[in-house]
Scaffold this motif. Structure first.
Motif, PDB file in Angstrom:
ATOM      1  N   HIS A 153       0.821  -1.220   0.000  1.00  9.20           N
ATOM      2  CA  HIS A 153       0.000   0.000   0.000  1.00  9.20           C
ATOM      3  C   HIS A 153       0.850   1.264   0.000  1.00  9.20           C
ATOM      4  CE1 HIS A 153      -3.309  -2.333   2.365  1.00  9.20           C
ATOM      5  NE2 HIS A 153      -3.436  -2.496   1.082  1.00  9.20           N
ATOM      6  N   ILE A 154       2.139   1.158   0.250  1.00  8.92           N
ATOM      7  CA  ILE A 154       2.926   2.351   0.577  1.00  8.92           C
ATOM      8  C   ILE A 154       4.028   2.648  -0.450  1.00  8.92           C
ATOM      9  CG2 ILE A 154       4.291   3.486   2.390  1.00  8.92           C
ATOM     10  CD1 ILE A 154       1.480   2.864   3.411  1.00  8.92           C
ATOM     11  N   PHE A 195       4.182   4.757  15.617  1.00  3.91           N
ATOM     12  CA  PHE A 195       3.522   3.985  14.555  1.00  3.91           C
ATOM     13  C   PHE A 195       2.418   3.061  15.094  1.00  3.91           C
ATOM     14  CE2 PHE A 195       3.952   0.420  11.280  1.00  3.91           C
ATOM     15  CZ  PHE A 195       3.150   1.066  10.364  1.00  3.91           C
ATOM     16  N   ASP A 234       5.228  -5.044  10.478  1.00  2.00           N
ATOM     17  CA  ASP A 234       4.436  -5.275   9.253  1.00  2.00           C
ATOM     18  C   ASP A 234       4.505  -6.772   8.942  1.00  2.00           C
ATOM     19  OD1 ASP A 234       2.902  -4.880   7.019  1.00  2.00           O
ATOM     20  OD2 ASP A 234       4.461  -3.888   5.838  1.00  2.00           O
ATOM     21  N   LYS A 267       3.211  -9.363   7.693  1.00  7.27           N
ATOM     22  CA  LYS A 267       2.331 -10.061   6.743  1.00  7.27           C
ATOM     23  C   LYS A 267       3.093 -11.245   6.188  1.00  7.27           C
ATOM     24  CE  LYS A 267      -0.149  -6.016   5.211  1.00  7.27           C
ATOM     25  NZ  LYS A 267      -0.063  -4.812   4.436  1.00  7.27           N
ATOM     26  N   ARG A 315      -4.027 -10.402  12.431  1.00  6.98           N
ATOM     27  CA  ARG A 315      -4.908  -9.507  11.660  1.00  6.98           C
ATOM     28  C   ARG A 315      -4.877  -9.806  10.164  1.00  6.98           C
ATOM     29  NH1 ARG A 315      -4.877  -5.069   8.614  1.00  6.98           N
ATOM     30  NH2 ARG A 315      -2.613  -4.804   8.537  1.00  6.98           N
ATOM     31  N   GLU A 344      -8.740  -8.399   3.807  1.00  3.02           N
ATOM     32  CA  GLU A 344      -8.625  -7.203   4.652  1.00  3.02           C
ATOM     33  C   GLU A 344      -9.720  -6.193   4.322  1.00  3.02           C
ATOM     34  OE1 GLU A 344      -5.395  -4.190   3.843  1.00  3.02           O
ATOM     35  OE2 GLU A 344      -4.724  -4.842   5.809  1.00  3.02           O
ATOM     36  N   GLN A 383      -6.065  -1.068  13.269  1.00  6.58           N
ATOM     37  CA  GLN A 383      -6.218  -0.913  11.818  1.00  6.58           C
ATOM     38  C   GLN A 383      -7.619  -0.418  11.463  1.00  6.58           C
ATOM     39  OE1 GLN A 383      -3.292  -1.308   9.983  1.00  6.58           O
ATOM     40  NE2 GLN A 383      -4.567  -0.091   8.620  1.00  6.58           N
ATOM     41  N   ARG A 437      -7.297   3.175  12.043  1.00  4.38           N
ATOM     42  CA  ARG A 437      -6.471   3.853  11.022  1.00  4.38           C
ATOM     43  C   ARG A 437      -7.208   3.978   9.683  1.00  4.38           C
ATOM     44  NH1 ARG A 437      -0.743   1.163  10.588  1.00  4.38           N
ATOM     45  NH2 ARG A 437      -0.420   2.902   9.158  1.00  4.38           N
ATOM     46  N   TYR A 469      -3.880   8.873   3.094  1.00  5.66           N
ATOM     47  CA  TYR A 469      -2.739   8.016   3.469  1.00  5.66           C
ATOM     48  C   TYR A 469      -2.677   6.748   2.607  1.00  5.66           C
ATOM     49  CZ  TYR A 469       0.584   5.637   6.587  1.00  5.66           C
ATOM     50  OH  TYR A 469       1.680   4.987   7.098  1.00  5.66           O
TER      51      TYR A 469
HETATM   52  C1  GN1 Z   1       0.518  -0.656   5.133  1.00  2.00           C
HETATM   53  O1  GN1 Z   1       3.012  -1.464   3.081  1.00  2.00           O
HETATM   54  P1  GN1 Z   1       1.883  -2.337   3.528  1.00  2.00           P
HETATM   55  O2  GN1 Z   1       0.743  -2.368   2.615  1.00  2.00           O
HETATM   56  O3  GN1 Z   1       2.374  -3.713   3.881  1.00  2.00           O
HETATM   57  C2  GN1 Z   1       0.806   0.009   6.481  1.00  2.00           C
HETATM   58  C3  GN1 Z   1       0.536  -0.972   7.606  1.00  2.00           C
HETATM   59  C4  GN1 Z   1      -0.908  -1.351   7.538  1.00  2.00           C
HETATM   60  C5  GN1 Z   1      -1.232  -1.925   6.165  1.00  2.00           C
HETATM   61  C6  GN1 Z   1      -2.687  -2.204   6.013  1.00  2.00           C
HETATM   62  C7  GN1 Z   1       3.836   2.158   6.747  1.00  2.00           C
HETATM   63  O4  GN1 Z   1       1.380  -1.753   4.953  1.00  2.00           O
HETATM   64  O5  GN1 Z   1       0.811  -0.403   8.851  1.00  2.00           O
HETATM   65  O6  GN1 Z   1      -1.170  -2.269   8.509  1.00  2.00           O
HETATM   66  O7  GN1 Z   1      -0.836  -1.045   5.103  1.00  2.00           O
HETATM   67  N1  GN1 Z   1       2.170   0.482   6.507  1.00  2.00           N
HETATM   68  C8  GN1 Z   1       2.429   1.740   6.862  1.00  2.00           C
HETATM   69  O8  GN1 Z   1      -2.823  -3.351   5.286  1.00  2.00           O
HETATM   70  O9  GN1 Z   1       1.566   2.515   7.251  1.00  2.00           O
END
Ligand code: GN1
Ligand code: ADP
Ligand code: MG
Length: 364
Positions: free
Chosen positions: A30-31, A158, A217, A219, A255, A263, A312, A315, A326
């Protein structure tokens, strides 16, 4: 999107001698934007990433953390007598100026070696969950002796629940996108749980919980496996490795991995906790993390799943209220849909809390 020529200009900053063939999108975060780089002989050799500097505003700190973490892990693996170390820890390359990133006037870029014959998974089975639990527990345990103050918080606060709630209340008050009225049900549910979800911060203030270095993170697609043996190779995606509270690294896997739905599932009936995946992760995680965890931390592990799912929900809803500033979204209600699906998972985790506690009690 950049042209191939533009990408090659960036790559030359790191490897001026290399012949490059292609640069293709890779992964689905996502980032940041991740790209696979193939060289003249057709070999996938590098991973190029555009760092999202709106989110990681201190790129110097970010890359410095990553350099400390990767060299620390490399040293630990060497001490353990491991072989094939270049596939067990990421290797970032400096530019010809010696920095671990390149700024092209607009964006920040970094380059690491592509780990050959590796793969990641987008969905989780109990077997993979057990292996990922072991991998993230081992990751935390290898970093446990980095002295406090060595790593910076690449995103301040964070996984700090009190801070995330403050951001949520600010967004609610500002109501910048005029969306607060359509989310009142979810807002009430969040408010009702707010105090109970700030246990870690309270325990920390009472001196009953310490900060540790977490991945933040966790995952399944942030673990690389050997493409043939399926053995774990290494933990990747190190942007959010920073000091914080320990529940992050079990909580975010529960999660993201122990969810029978997606998700952002639009069909909430699909969403519930996959209890065998929770148990498998906890089993693997405890095998490698038990030695450094306190009884308080062990007792709280199932709560960690609820906490990160609640966080989450907060957020995603905050971002919806702010007008989607974001997270990358794919349709206008995407953040709301994500928040609703996360809340449904939270309800399922709450319904299974006792069963999860009983499973964890065997380590107490
Ligand atoms: C973002 O980069 P990515 O998609 O793995 C986020 C996580 C959230 C997630 C939601 C830096 O992670 O904290 O849990 O999306 N990373 C940042 O799926 O905010
Ligand atoms: P993000 O999740 O922010 O997009 P990641 O660093 O997790 O970025 O990379 C995305 C995907 O690219 C990973 O899930 C993995 O499949 C693959 N990948 C990343 N780095 C490497 C690497 N060094 N070698 C091989 N594959 C990689
Ligand atoms: Mg990733």
């Amino acid at each position: 999107m950049k042209t191939n020529e533009e990408f090659i200009q960036i790559l030359k900053q790191f490897c001026p001698e290399e012949q490059f063939l292609s640069v293709e999108p890779f992964g689905n975060g996502h980032i940041n934007d991740t790209l696979k780089v193939t060289t003249g002989n057709g070999e996938a050799k590098y991973v190029l990433q555009r760092i999202n500097h709106h989110i990681f505003t201190n790129v110097d700190m970010l890359q410095n953390n990553i350099r400390i973490v990767t060299s620390h892990i490399r040293r630990k693996l060497t001490e353990r007598g491991e072989t094939d170390i270049n596939r067990k820890v990421l290797t970032f390359l400096p530019t010809t100026h010696g920095a671990y990133y390149h700024f092209d006037g607009e964006n920040y870029w970094r380059l690491c070696l592509f780990i050959p014959h590796s793969r990641s998974y987008e969905s989780v089975s109990p077997e993979l969950s057990y292996l990922a639990g072991k991998a993230f527990g081992d990751f935390q345990s290898m970093l446990a002796d980095i002295p406090e103050g060595t790593l910076g918080e690449t995103i301040p606060n964070f996984h700090h629940m009190e801070f995330r709630l403050r951001q949520f209340y600010d967004a609610l008050k500002a109501n910048a996108a005029g969306r607060a009225g359509e989310t009142t049900h979810l807002i009430t549910e969040i408010e009702q749980r707010a105090e109970a979800m700030c246990i870690q911060e309270a325990l920390y203030r009472e001196g009953k919980l310490k900060k540790r270095i977490n991945h933040c993170d966790t995952k399944v697609n942030n673990v690389l496996f050997d493409e043939y043996s399926n053995d774990v190779l290494c933990v990747i995606d190190l942007d959010t490795v920073m000091p914080g509270f320990v529940l992050s690294d079990i909580g975010d896997f529960i999660r993201t991995g122990a969810n029978t739905g997606a998700e952002d599932d639009e069909n909430l009936h699909n969403v519930s906790v996959h209890i065998d995946i929770f148990k498998a992760y906890a089993q693997g995680y405890m095998e490698t993390a038990q030695a450094f965890l306190s009884p308080t931390e062990i007792r709280l592990l199932p709560y960690g799943g609820r906490l990160l799912t609640y966080m989450q929900t907060v957020r995603f809803l905050t971002d919806y209220l702010n007008g989607d500033t974001y997270y990358k979204i794919h349709h206008p209600k995407h953040n709301l849909q994500r928040a609703m699906a996360q809340f449904k998972l939270l309800q399922s985790l709450e319904a299974h809390a006792e069963e999860m506690d009983i499973f964890i009690n065997k380590w107490l």
